[in-house]
Design a protein around this motif. Structure first.
Motif, PDB file in Angstrom:
ATOM      1  N   ARG A  56      56.459 142.718  22.946  1.00 28.86           N
ATOM      2  CA  ARG A  56      55.000 142.597  22.916  1.00 28.86           C
ATOM      3  C   ARG A  56      54.419 143.480  21.817  1.00 28.86           C
ATOM      4  N   PHE A  57      54.898 144.730  21.730  1.00 20.97           N
ATOM      5  CA  PHE A  57      54.426 145.648  20.696  1.00 20.97           C
ATOM      6  C   PHE A  57      54.741 145.113  19.299  1.00 20.97           C
ATOM      7  N   LEU A  58      55.986 144.701  19.075  1.00 22.91           N
ATOM      8  CA  LEU A  58      56.378 144.220  17.749  1.00 22.91           C
ATOM      9  C   LEU A  58      55.595 142.982  17.336  1.00 22.91           C
ATOM     10  N   ARG A  59      55.341 142.103  18.279  1.00 24.75           N
ATOM     11  CA  ARG A  59      54.577 140.884  17.974  1.00 24.75           C
ATOM     12  C   ARG A  59      53.164 141.234  17.504  1.00 24.75           C
ATOM     13  N   HIS A  60      52.521 142.188  18.166  1.00 20.17           N
ATOM     14  CA  HIS A  60      51.173 142.581  17.774  1.00 20.17           C
ATOM     15  C   HIS A  60      51.176 143.453  16.523  1.00 20.17           C
ATOM     16  N   LEU A  66      47.424 148.950  14.674  1.00 22.57           N
ATOM     17  CA  LEU A  66      46.824 148.819  15.996  1.00 22.57           C
ATOM     18  C   LEU A  66      46.063 150.087  16.339  1.00 22.57           C
ATOM     19  N   ALA A  67      44.937 149.924  16.966  1.00 24.79           N
ATOM     20  CA  ALA A  67      44.139 151.066  17.409  1.00 24.79           C
ATOM     21  C   ALA A  67      44.847 151.778  18.561  1.00 24.79           C
ATOM     22  N   GLU A  68      44.499 153.035  18.755  1.00 31.54           N
ATOM     23  CA  GLU A  68      45.126 153.837  19.802  1.00 31.54           C
ATOM     24  C   GLU A  68      44.977 153.202  21.179  1.00 31.54           C
ATOM     25  N   GLY A  69      43.806 152.667  21.471  1.00 30.93           N
ATOM     26  CA  GLY A  69      43.584 152.026  22.772  1.00 30.93           C
ATOM     27  C   GLY A  69      44.491 150.828  22.983  1.00 30.93           C
ATOM     28  N   THR A  70      44.729 150.082  21.915  1.00 37.39           N
ATOM     29  CA  THR A  70      45.620 148.925  22.006  1.00 37.39           C
ATOM     30  C   THR A  70      47.045 149.371  22.284  1.00 37.39           C
ATOM     31  N   ILE A  71      47.480 150.432  21.613  1.00 40.71           N
ATOM     32  CA  ILE A  71      48.817 150.988  21.855  1.00 40.71           C
ATOM     33  C   ILE A  71      48.935 151.442  23.307  1.00 40.71           C
ATOM     34  N   ASN A  72      47.885 152.067  23.816  1.00 39.66           N
ATOM     35  CA  ASN A  72      47.902 152.516  25.210  1.00 39.66           C
ATOM     36  C   ASN A  72      48.114 151.349  26.160  1.00 39.66           C
ATOM     37  N   HIS A  73      47.425 150.245  25.901  1.00 42.32           N
ATOM     38  CA  HIS A  73      47.553 149.071  26.769  1.00 42.32           C
ATOM     39  C   HIS A  73      48.891 148.368  26.605  1.00 42.32           C
ATOM     40  N   LEU A  74      49.361 148.252  25.380  1.00 42.57           N
ATOM     41  CA  LEU A  74      50.597 147.513  25.118  1.00 42.57           C
ATOM     42  C   LEU A  74      51.860 148.289  25.473  1.00 42.57           C
ATOM     43  N   VAL A  75      51.845 149.609  25.233  1.00 45.73           N
ATOM     44  CA  VAL A  75      53.082 150.379  25.338  1.00 45.73           C
ATOM     45  C   VAL A  75      53.001 151.505  26.367  1.00 45.73           C
ATOM     46  N   ILE A  76      52.045 152.393  26.206  1.00 46.71           N
ATOM     47  CA  ILE A  76      52.036 153.617  27.008  1.00 46.71           C
ATOM     48  C   ILE A  76      51.870 153.342  28.498  1.00 46.71           C
ATOM     49  N   SER A  77      50.873 152.553  28.855  1.00 45.83           N
ATOM     50  CA  SER A  77      50.641 152.271  30.271  1.00 45.83           C
ATOM     51  C   SER A  77      51.843 151.604  30.939  1.00 45.83           C
ATOM     52  N   PRO A  78      52.432 150.550  30.324  1.00 40.13           N
ATOM     53  CA  PRO A  78      53.629 149.967  30.957  1.00 40.13           C
ATOM     54  C   PRO A  78      54.804 150.940  31.052  1.00 40.13           C
ATOM     55  N   LEU A  79      54.965 151.818  30.050  1.00 39.31           N
ATOM     56  CA  LEU A  79      56.058 152.791  30.116  1.00 39.31           C
ATOM     57  C   LEU A  79      55.835 153.803  31.232  1.00 39.31           C
ATOM     58  N   LEU A  80      54.593 154.259  31.380  1.00 40.05           N
ATOM     59  CA  LEU A  80      54.292 155.199  32.463  1.00 40.05           C
ATOM     60  C   LEU A  80      54.539 154.560  33.825  1.00 40.05           C
ATOM     61  N   THR A  81      54.185 153.301  33.950  1.00 40.01           N
ATOM     62  CA  THR A  81      54.441 152.591  35.198  1.00 40.01           C
ATOM     63  C   THR A  81      55.944 152.459  35.432  1.00 40.01           C
TER      64      THR A  81
END
Length: 115
Positions: A56-60, A66-81
């Motif tokens: 998902r990250f590589l596709r975007h 990508l803005a920081e908020g987008t990175i948070n949604h695409l990568v950080i939040s799923p990793l934390l979960t």
């Protein structure tokens, strides 16, 4: 005379970087062994979840920055979960931006609240 340009103005996307330097991604797991040595094995579901986050990250990312908020949604939040951070005794800090407008829209004040 050598011209110096900021890298952020010269290379604007991952695709541009790949084309400029003729780079290709590798799937060789021995490419950087220091990140894979002495780690516990991942389950099939963990591997699938990580693959999904990565793809998902590589596709975007390929189409541009990508803005920081987008990175948070695409990568950080799923990793934390995935690592179940929220089970630990961890508190998240957020910075809230607040804009105040006067009743007649004459003045505007900006403030940040750290909660």
């Amino acid at each position: 005379m050598v011209q110096t340009k900021p890298i952020s103005k010269t290379i604007t996307s991952l695709l541009n970087l790949r084309e400029r330097f003729n780079l290709t991604p590798t799937s060789n797991h021995q490419f950087s062994p220091e990140f894979t040595q002495d780690l516990p094995e991942l389950t099939d579901s963990e591997t699938a979840a990580l693959d999904q986050i990565r793809n998902r990250f590589l596709r975007h990312r390929e189409r541009g920055s990508l803005a920081e908020g987008t990175i948070n949604h695409l990568v950080i939040s799923p990793l934390l979960t995935l690592v179940e951070t929220f089970r630990w005794n961890v508190s998240l800090l957020s910075r809230w931006n607040v804009s105040l407008l006067s009743r007649w829209n004459v003045s505007r004040w900006n403030a940040s609240l750290n909660l």
